[in-house]
Design a protein around this motif. Sequence first.
Motif, mmCIF file in Angstrom:
data_model
loop_
_atom_site.group_PDB
_atom_site.id
_atom_site.type_symbol
_atom_site.label_atom_id
_atom_site.label_comp_id
_atom_site.label_asym_id
_atom_site.label_seq_id
_atom_site.Cartn_x
_atom_site.Cartn_y
_atom_site.Cartn_z
ATOM 1 N N MET A 149 0.853 -1.177 0.000
ATOM 2 C CA MET A 149 0.000 0.000 0.000
ATOM 3 C C MET A 149 0.897 1.237 0.000
ATOM 4 N N LEU A 150 0.445 2.255 -0.709
ATOM 5 C CA LEU A 150 1.168 3.523 -0.785
ATOM 6 C C LEU A 150 0.375 4.597 -0.041
ATOM 7 N N GLU A 151 1.061 5.474 0.652
ATOM 8 C CA GLU A 151 0.451 6.607 1.345
ATOM 9 C C GLU A 151 1.076 7.872 0.771
ATOM 10 N N LEU A 152 0.241 8.761 0.207
ATOM 11 C CA LEU A 152 0.822 9.873 -0.527
ATOM 12 C C LEU A 152 -0.029 11.128 -0.513
ATOM 13 N N HIS A 153 0.655 12.241 -0.733
ATOM 14 C CA HIS A 153 0.038 13.535 -1.023
ATOM 15 C C HIS A 153 1.052 14.276 -1.884
ATOM 16 N N ALA A 154 0.793 14.279 -3.185
ATOM 17 C CA ALA A 154 1.777 14.830 -4.122
ATOM 18 C C ALA A 154 1.095 15.426 -5.338
ATOM 19 N N ASN A 155 1.771 16.402 -5.929
ATOM 20 C CA ASN A 155 1.406 16.907 -7.244
ATOM 21 C C ASN A 155 2.257 16.164 -8.257
ATOM 22 N N VAL A 156 1.631 15.697 -9.331
ATOM 23 C CA VAL A 156 2.326 14.933 -10.357
ATOM 24 C C VAL A 156 2.434 15.801 -11.606
ATOM 25 N N LEU B 152 -2.634 14.229 -6.106
ATOM 26 C CA LEU B 152 -3.091 12.933 -5.604
ATOM 27 C C LEU B 152 -2.943 12.914 -4.091
ATOM 28 N N HIS B 153 -3.936 12.327 -3.407
ATOM 29 C CA HIS B 153 -3.914 12.284 -1.950
ATOM 30 C C HIS B 153 -4.630 11.033 -1.471
ATOM 31 N N GLY B 154 -4.011 10.313 -0.554
ATOM 32 C CA GLY B 154 -4.672 9.165 0.050
ATOM 33 C C GLY B 154 -3.773 7.956 0.142
ATOM 34 N N GLU B 155 -4.406 6.791 0.175
ATOM 35 C CA GLU B 155 -3.711 5.514 0.219
ATOM 36 C C GLU B 155 -4.271 4.621 -0.868
ATOM 37 N N CYS B 156 -3.405 3.815 -1.481
ATOM 38 C CA CYS B 156 -3.866 2.906 -2.518
ATOM 39 C C CYS B 156 -2.795 1.853 -2.797
ATOM 40 N N PRO B 157 -3.197 0.747 -3.406
ATOM 41 C CA PRO B 157 -2.207 -0.236 -3.846
ATOM 42 C C PRO B 157 -1.388 0.315 -5.013
ATOM 43 N N THR B 158 -0.214 -0.237 -5.203
ATOM 44 C CA THR B 158 0.665 0.183 -6.295
ATOM 45 C C THR B 158 -0.032 0.068 -7.646
ATOM 46 N N ALA B 159 -0.795 -1.005 -7.856
ATOM 47 C CA ALA B 159 -1.479 -1.200 -9.140
ATOM 48 C C ALA B 159 -2.462 -0.067 -9.428
ATOM 49 N N THR B 160 -3.119 0.445 -8.406
ATOM 50 C CA THR B 160 -4.056 1.559 -8.602
ATOM 51 C C THR B 160 -3.305 2.828 -8.975
ATOM 52 N N LEU B 161 -2.212 3.108 -8.278
ATOM 53 C CA LEU B 161 -1.415 4.281 -8.648
ATOM 54 C C LEU B 161 -0.958 4.155 -10.095
ATOM 55 N N ASP B 162 -0.477 2.989 -10.486
ATOM 56 C CA ASP B 162 -0.030 2.780 -11.866
ATOM 57 C C ASP B 162 -1.164 3.056 -12.855
ATOM 58 N N SER B 163 -2.376 2.608 -12.531
ATOM 59 C CA SER B 163 -3.526 2.849 -13.414
ATOM 60 C C SER B 163 -3.812 4.334 -13.568
ATOM 61 N N VAL B 164 -3.727 5.071 -12.467
ATOM 62 C CA VAL B 164 -3.964 6.517 -12.513
ATOM 63 C C VAL B 164 -2.852 7.205 -13.309
ATOM 64 N N GLU C 203 -6.710 -6.739 1.035
ATOM 65 C CA GLU C 203 -6.436 -7.552 2.220
ATOM 66 C C GLU C 203 -7.251 -7.066 3.420
ATOM 67 N N GLY C 204 -8.535 -6.805 3.198
ATOM 68 C CA GLY C 204 -9.429 -6.387 4.263
ATOM 69 C C GLY C 204 -9.306 -4.938 4.688
ATOM 70 N N VAL C 205 -8.461 -4.158 4.032
ATOM 71 C CA VAL C 205 -8.270 -2.751 4.377
ATOM 72 C C VAL C 205 -8.929 -1.883 3.309
ATOM 73 N N PHE C 206 -9.811 -0.971 3.752
ATOM 74 C CA PHE C 206 -10.428 -0.026 2.833
ATOM 75 C C PHE C 206 -9.414 1.061 2.515
ATOM 76 N N TRP C 207 -9.297 1.409 1.236
ATOM 77 C CA TRP C 207 -8.394 2.490 0.833
ATOM 78 C C TRP C 207 -9.140 3.438 -0.090
ATOM 79 N N ARG C 208 -8.588 4.647 -0.182
ATOM 80 C CA ARG C 208 -9.159 5.647 -1.087
ATOM 81 C C ARG C 208 -8.056 6.558 -1.594
ATOM 82 N N LEU C 209 -8.147 6.877 -2.857
ATOM 83 C CA LEU C 209 -7.227 7.820 -3.497
ATOM 84 C C LEU C 209 -8.088 8.879 -4.163
#
Length: 154
Positions: free
Chosen positions: A1-8, A99-111, A77-83
């Motif tokens: 899981m990734l935890e982030l707050h960034a401008n891309v 971008l702000h929040g938490e998400c799996p790596t695959a979701t960040l890659d999709s975004v 894995e039973g954890v709710f996340w939101r980006l």
Amino acid sequence: MLELHANVYAIPEGSINGPEVALRGLNLPTLRSTSGGPPAFLVTLPVSFEQMQASLLELERSDCEPDGYFLITGHEEGVFWRLNGHMHEYDGQMHRVELHGECPTATLDSVLRTMGWPAVELVFELVKEGVTLREAAFRTWADTTRIEATRLAQ
């Protein structure tokens, strides 16, 4: 899981490696301009607002508002996340995406793919820390597994 707050952003022209800074228990290389200051984010992403918005809406469990705000949610894995994020355009092209929040790596890659990645090199300006990182350093910084290990070690 990734935890982030960034401008891309697309990588600014003339960017070079800057000094390392200590963030979340790591020494990470920053990015700066050749003049020594922060990068000038003048390069736009290779997609329009409408193209990115349409691509975001194709992602599972996503919603995108007309003003550019979007939200993607899920369970891992039973954890709710939101980006969540906000798209900013300039002269018909995407300028940056917050971008702000938490998400799996695959979701960040999709975004990131909605922004033209991996064909375009992206950089990540950390909102609270005020530094810009290349992708590899950003992913290391955002990794919650490493963040939690660092917290437990302290």
